[in-house]
Design a protein around this motif. Structure first.
Motif, mmCIF file in Angstrom:
data_model
loop_
_atom_site.group_PDB
_atom_site.id
_atom_site.type_symbol
_atom_site.label_atom_id
_atom_site.label_comp_id
_atom_site.label_asym_id
_atom_site.label_seq_id
_atom_site.Cartn_x
_atom_site.Cartn_y
_atom_site.Cartn_z
ATOM 1 N N PHE A 129 0.812 -1.211 0.000
ATOM 2 C CA PHE A 129 0.000 0.000 0.000
ATOM 3 C C PHE A 129 0.849 1.266 0.000
ATOM 4 C CE2 PHE A 129 -3.350 -2.917 1.413
ATOM 5 C CZ PHE A 129 -4.385 -2.500 0.588
ATOM 6 N N GLU A 130 2.127 1.132 0.325
ATOM 7 C CA GLU A 130 3.019 2.289 0.212
ATOM 8 C C GLU A 130 3.402 2.514 -1.254
ATOM 9 O OE1 GLU A 130 6.338 1.647 2.782
ATOM 10 O OE2 GLU A 130 5.093 1.450 4.582
ATOM 11 N N ILE A 131 3.519 1.426 -2.010
ATOM 12 C CA ILE A 131 3.829 1.547 -3.438
ATOM 13 C C ILE A 131 2.582 1.925 -4.214
ATOM 14 C CG2 ILE A 131 4.586 0.279 -5.484
ATOM 15 C CD1 ILE A 131 6.364 -1.420 -3.674
ATOM 16 N N PHE A 132 1.488 1.197 -3.974
ATOM 17 C CA PHE A 132 0.216 1.448 -4.671
ATOM 18 C C PHE A 132 -0.735 2.143 -3.696
ATOM 19 C CE2 PHE A 132 2.089 -2.409 -6.516
ATOM 20 C CZ PHE A 132 2.249 -1.981 -7.824
ATOM 21 N N GLN A 133 -0.599 3.448 -3.634
ATOM 22 C CA GLN A 133 -1.334 4.215 -2.633
ATOM 23 C C GLN A 133 -2.822 4.316 -2.976
ATOM 24 O OE1 GLN A 133 0.694 7.943 -2.166
ATOM 25 N NE2 GLN A 133 2.635 6.978 -1.627
ATOM 26 N N ARG A 134 -3.634 4.273 -1.942
ATOM 27 C CA ARG A 134 -5.076 4.410 -2.092
ATOM 28 C C ARG A 134 -5.604 5.409 -1.069
ATOM 29 N NH1 ARG A 134 -8.408 -0.904 -3.832
ATOM 30 N NH2 ARG A 134 -6.786 -2.074 -4.901
ATOM 31 N N GLU A 135 -6.816 5.819 -1.300
ATOM 32 C CA GLU A 135 -7.495 6.674 -0.320
ATOM 33 C C GLU A 135 -8.012 5.784 0.811
ATOM 34 O OE1 GLU A 135 -11.597 9.305 0.120
ATOM 35 O OE2 GLU A 135 -10.918 8.647 -1.874
ATOM 36 N N TRP A 136 -7.604 6.115 2.052
ATOM 37 C CA TRP A 136 -8.040 5.334 3.206
ATOM 38 C C TRP A 136 -9.304 5.955 3.788
ATOM 39 C CZ3 TRP A 136 -5.770 0.959 5.617
ATOM 40 C CH2 TRP A 136 -4.673 0.425 4.900
ATOM 41 N N ILE A 137 -10.387 5.184 3.780
ATOM 42 C CA ILE A 137 -11.669 5.668 4.310
ATOM 43 C C ILE A 137 -11.700 5.496 5.824
ATOM 44 C CG2 ILE A 137 -14.179 5.369 4.207
ATOM 45 C CD1 ILE A 137 -13.758 4.302 1.357
ATOM 46 N N SER A 138 -11.099 4.424 6.303
ATOM 47 C CA SER A 138 -10.970 4.220 7.755
ATOM 48 C C SER A 138 -9.748 3.356 8.006
ATOM 49 C CB SER A 138 -12.219 3.560 8.341
ATOM 50 O OG SER A 138 -12.364 2.248 7.843
ATOM 51 N N GLY A 139 -9.226 3.431 9.244
ATOM 52 C CA GLY A 139 -8.046 2.659 9.596
ATOM 53 C C GLY A 139 -6.766 3.448 9.408
ATOM 54 N N ASN A 140 -5.683 2.924 9.959
ATOM 55 C CA ASN A 140 -4.375 3.573 9.900
ATOM 56 C C ASN A 140 -3.506 2.861 8.871
ATOM 57 O OD1 ASN A 140 -1.805 4.570 10.300
ATOM 58 N ND2 ASN A 140 -1.954 4.604 12.533
ATOM 59 N N PRO A 141 -3.139 3.534 7.796
ATOM 60 C CA PRO A 141 -2.346 2.863 6.751
ATOM 61 C C PRO A 141 -0.980 2.388 7.244
ATOM 62 C CG PRO A 141 -2.530 5.229 6.321
ATOM 63 C CD PRO A 141 -3.472 4.921 7.436
ATOM 64 N N GLN A 142 -0.476 2.992 8.300
ATOM 65 C CA GLN A 142 0.847 2.605 8.802
ATOM 66 C C GLN A 142 0.813 1.279 9.548
ATOM 67 O OE1 GLN A 142 3.278 4.572 7.802
ATOM 68 N NE2 GLN A 142 1.763 5.974 6.915
ATOM 69 N N THR A 143 -0.323 0.961 10.167
ATOM 70 C CA THR A 143 -0.369 -0.220 11.037
ATOM 71 C C THR A 143 -1.391 -1.273 10.611
ATOM 72 O OG1 THR A 143 -1.991 0.879 12.469
ATOM 73 C CG2 THR A 143 0.339 1.184 13.012
ATOM 74 N N ALA A 144 -2.231 -0.956 9.638
ATOM 75 C CA ALA A 144 -3.368 -1.829 9.318
ATOM 76 C C ALA A 144 -2.952 -3.259 8.988
ATOM 77 C CB ALA A 144 -4.173 -1.234 8.173
ATOM 78 N N LEU A 145 -1.820 -3.444 8.281
ATOM 79 C CA LEU A 145 -1.396 -4.785 7.882
ATOM 80 C C LEU A 145 -0.104 -5.228 8.573
ATOM 81 C CD1 LEU A 145 -2.166 -4.798 4.027
ATOM 82 C CD2 LEU A 145 -3.411 -5.968 5.841
ATOM 83 N N GLN A 146 0.222 -4.592 9.699
ATOM 84 C CA GLN A 146 1.461 -4.941 10.392
ATOM 85 C C GLN A 146 1.335 -6.269 11.126
ATOM 86 O OE1 GLN A 146 4.413 -3.830 10.423
ATOM 87 N NE2 GLN A 146 4.388 -1.739 9.660
ATOM 88 N N GLU A 147 0.240 -6.448 11.846
ATOM 89 C CA GLU A 147 0.091 -7.611 12.705
ATOM 90 C C GLU A 147 -0.555 -8.787 11.971
ATOM 91 O OE1 GLU A 147 1.331 -7.735 15.738
ATOM 92 O OE2 GLU A 147 2.067 -5.695 15.444
ATOM 93 N N PRO A 148 -0.232 -10.011 12.399
ATOM 94 C CA PRO A 148 -0.908 -11.189 11.818
ATOM 95 C C PRO A 148 -2.415 -11.133 12.101
ATOM 96 C CG PRO A 148 1.037 -11.833 13.095
ATOM 97 C CD PRO A 148 0.805 -10.385 13.381
ATOM 98 N N TYR A 149 -3.164 -11.796 11.254
ATOM 99 C CA TYR A 149 -4.623 -11.911 11.377
ATOM 100 C C TYR A 149 -5.325 -10.557 11.304
ATOM 101 C CZ TYR A 149 -3.054 -16.436 13.080
ATOM 102 O OH TYR A 149 -2.426 -17.654 13.205
ATOM 103 N N SER A 150 -4.737 -9.637 10.536
ATOM 104 C CA SER A 150 -5.403 -8.355 10.274
ATOM 105 C C SER A 150 -5.682 -8.283 8.774
ATOM 106 C CB SER A 150 -4.540 -7.177 10.723
ATOM 107 O OG SER A 150 -3.280 -7.189 10.085
#
Length: 803
Positions: A129-150
């Motif tokens: 998501f840092e390479i292919f940027q999108r508009e974030w409607i909700s959530g934190n783009p920095q942490t949304a996919l950091q942890e397992p099972y997210s």
């Protein structure tokens, strides 16, 4: 002055109706075809151009040599490469990892709701998501996919999974994705907007990549070693501003040598620019062939040039009719520049009218070729882009078509022009050359197109009539869940078998013929030496041979046991054993196990006819079956059979949406692109010959009219109608013969190049060449003869009374 020019131009257009009709028909056809082609090509090249710094984004491809001399390039990458690439190569700013999932079942546990299967689910890391940027409607783009099972979902999934809920309300909600035998529970940590621009990134559900490691599933997903290559494993990088593709490829070459240093040969890695994905391997099988696009561009240019040649040819032939006008204008003080501008004004008006007419023709072409256009292709020919194309095209066509005839007119000498005489040239004259030979170029293109279409038609007819080695009529198949419950598959197979109209049922992970292929190595003892064979592997049950009508040469059908296999005739040939009975009972090593050959089947085309039949082994591995094939009685209504079988699938697999398809439709799909080429070339040939005949029609009308007095004098001296027609038509016979001579080699070369793609092909049909030449000659003579007959029947007294 400009207003004057335009008024005179419009008057000239109204006065010469036949000439105007010929010009507008020819030009509007050419412009319409170019407009459609421009729109299609622009659409194809627009994919994923909108990403920030797109020129610095690359997908890593792997180049492998799977056997000596056979090299292929794939978008797959080894799992460990994604772990180390940014650590090893300092100029990489970001890496994006993507692991695509296939036919994933989506369930919302909280609502106990089964959504169904999706091909738009993938594992991805935060870098994606840092390479292919999108508009974030909700959530934190920095942490949304950091942890397992997210997980992160897009708006379209939000509306489908949680209708009526706001994006913020779904954060923390759980979704279950079932991939084969693996269940993945993850909580929604973000919602992103869907792309509104053209993009090959179709994914709507993103599960954190770290989930794979947390579940210790690297081996399951094929990400565990450098020797495993999985097409689902995709790797993207964004390089630094001062770096280039060459730097990336050099760095990847170093990595390949480092991590594969112990092997004699190793794969190579290469950076594929983001803009090329739409033309190689994308994610929903909507890849566009660059060769086909380039072919369309060439066809559009040729058709438009033919229309321009028509214009130039006819206008230079009609120049004598304007001689007096030019003489008077020059006598009254007009200079060459003003005369040229006057003619360009007339040309401009004609092109404008043709452009307007082309909009209607372009819509008709789009409707006619709807099946040829990309899925969800929407084009408005009144869009700003289309209008800009038409505006630029109008200016170019005006100059290309109008300049030479304008110079011809402007060069007339006033004293000769007032007498209606043309300027006489001695020796070679480019103008005379054009007037005599532009039509040759038109007919050359027409004959080339027609020959190519007929060769393609003959080849496609030939392959459709070839025996394939199996039954294709009344055979249906359906997809089942990959690695689903074996008991459910067998239950469905038994229930279908019990239907009175079903003659046989087979379970496999291969259709008898498809674009999919699994190759491996088999080892056979030949004269005390273990011989290695590269073989085509098909995983099937014992009923596969009888259901598909494959002929058994020796031995028996395999039972549903792992150590029994069947081989085909080409397997014997590869061993140098002509007798099928000799190999029955022989042991071969496949994988890590010894297997017994229990039967030999006749060769059958498990791939399309562009490929030779490989040595083949048919094995039994039931855990990987996901296809069910049913042979239907020839007396049965197929529509009813299809409906009944689909109802049985729904009863056993209530959450599966897969219906039954016909085997013969798969076979037709093998040559879909070839049929598209045939259709496009057929249309181009029709348009080319129409434009050529229009030009010949207009040209012959005026040139024959100029010979009216000559014809009348010949009639007075005793010439008959047939003699006069032969006299007038003689020059056009030479014209077509010259066109055929020029067209023969290009038609042969291009047709032969296409035929080389087929392993099974016709001999070059030279009679078609002669037939096309004769047909075009007859057509040209009919057009010319029609005009000649009118002049030949004219009473000489009416023509010569003023002499």
């Amino acid at each position: 002055m400009l207003k004057n020019y335009l008024i005179i131009a419009i008057r000239n257009i109204k006065r010469n109706k036949l000439r105007t009709l010929v010009h507008i028909l020819g030009l509007s056809l050419g412009i319409a075809i170019c407009l459609v082609i421009f729109t299609v090509v622009w659409n194809a090249y627009s994919f994923d151009r909108f990403h920030a710094d797109s020129e610095r984004i690359f997908r890593i491809n792997t180049i492998e040599e799977w056997e000596p001399g056979n090299i292929f390039q794939t978008s797959a990458t080894n799992g460990p490469l994604g772990e180390v690439i940014d650590e090893e190569l300092s100029f990489i700013e970001n890496k994006g990892r993507l692991y695509t999932l296939y036919e994933t079942m989506v369930v919302i546990p909280e609502q106990n709701k089964v959504i169904g299967r999706s091909n738009r689910v993938a594992f991805s890391n935060p870098g994606f998501f840092e390479i292919f940027q999108r508009e974030w409607i909700s959530g934190n783009p920095q942490t949304a996919l950091q942890e397992p099972y997210s997980a992160v979902i897009s708006e379209v999934s939000l509306q489908k999974y949680f209708p009526g809920l706001d994006a913020n309300d779904v954060l923390g909600k759980e979704i279950l994705w079932i991939d084969a035998s693996d269940s993945i529970y993850a909580q929604v940590q973000g919602v992103v907007a869907d792309y509104t621009e053209n993009s090959d990134f179709i994914f709507t559900d993103f599960i954190s990549f770290s989930t794979i490691a947390k579940k210790e599933k690297e081996d399951w997903y094929g990400l565990h070693s450098w020797t495993n290559l999985n097409t689902s494993s995709q790797l993207f990088v964004k390089i630094g501003e001062n770096s280039s593709k060459a730097n990336l490829d050099e760095g990847l070459a170093v990595l390949a040598k480092k991590y594969f240093s112990e092997q004699d040969s190793h794969p190579d890695f290469i950076g594929e620019p983001l803009e090329e994905i739409h033309f190689s391997e994308n994610y929903d099988d909507t890849t566009v062939s660059k060769t086909l696009l380039n072919g369309l561009i060439y066809i559009g240019i040729i058709i438009l040039l033919l229309a321009c040649l028509n214009f130039i040819n006819l206008e230079t032939a009609l120049a004598i009719n304007k001689a007096k006008e030019v003489g008077i204008r020059k006598t009254l003080g007009s200079n060459r520049g003003q005369l040229i501008f006057q003619f360009l004004s007339e040309t401009f008006v004609l092109v404008i009218i043709a452009s307007v007419v082309s909009l209607f023709i372009a819509d008709l072409i789009k409707i006619y070729f709807a099946d040829y256009l990309p899925a969800n292709f929407e084009a408005s020919f009144l869009s700003q882009l289309s209008l800009l194309f038409l505006a630029a095209n109008t200016i170019i066509l005006t100059l290309v078509s109008g300049l030479y005839p304008g110079f011809v007119l402007a060069n007339y000498q006033p004293q000769r022009a007032l007498k209606g005489e043309l300027h006489h040239e001695h020796g070679f004259s480019f103008g005379v050359f054009l007037r005599k030979n532009l039509a040759v170029l038109q007919f050359t293109a027409s004959i080339t197109f027609i020959i190519m279409v007929l060769v393609l038609t003959s080849q496609l007819k030939y392959i459709s009539s070839q025996p394939l080695g199996f039954e294709k009529e009344a055979v249906m198949y359906t997809n089942l869940p990959f690695m689903g419950e074996r008991s459910q598959r067998e239950l469905l197979a038994d229930r279908i078998r019990n239907e009175s109209f079903v003659e046989g049922v087979s379970l496999s992970n291969n259709l008898v013929s498809s674009n999919a292929i699994w190759t491996s190595d088999a080892y056979v003892m030949v004269d005390s030496i273990e011989q290695q064979l590269n073989v085509h592997v098909m995983n099937v049950d014992s009923a596969f041979v009888s259901v598909n009508g494959i002929h058994l040469l020796a031995g028996r059908k395999a039972h549903n046991v792992a150590n029994e296999i069947l081989v085909n005739r080409n397997f014997l040939r590869a061993l140098g054993s002509p007798d099928a009975g000799e190999v029955v009972g022989q042991s071969i090593r496949f994988g890590a196990e010894q297997r017994i050959i229990v039967g030999v089947v006749e060769n059958f085309n498990a791939r399309n006819l562009k490929e030779e039949i490989m040595p083949m082994v048919l094995i039994y591995q039931p855990d990987y079956y996901f296809l069910l094939t049913a042979k239907i009685s020839s007396q049965q209504n197929l529509a009813y059979a299809k409906q009944r079988l689909e109802s049985l699938v729904e009863e056993v697999f209530p959450y599966e949406a897969s219906g039954f398809n016909f085997m013969d439709e798969v076979l037709e799909g093998f040559y879909e692109e070839d049929r598209k080429i045939q259709g496009v070339l057929g249309f181009a040939a029709g348009v080319a010959i129409l434009i050529s005949i229009l030009g010949l029609f207009g040209l012959s009308s005026f040139t024959i009219a100029q010979r009216t007095k000559e014809v009348s004098i010949r009639k007075v001296l005793g010439a008959g109608i047939l003699q006069i027609i032969a006299l007038v038509s003689k020059q056009y016979v030479w014209l077509v013969l010259m066109s055929f001579a020029l067209a023969a080699y290009p038609a042969y070369y291009l047709s032969n190049m296409w035929l080389q793609e087929f392993a099974y092909k016709i001999d070059m049909p030279y009679l078609i060449f002669a037939g096309v030449g004769l047909g075009v000659l007859i057509l040209a003579l009919l057009v010319v003869g029609f005009h000649s007959l009118g002049v030949a029947k004219t009473n000489p007294a009416k023509v010569l009374k003023s002499e």
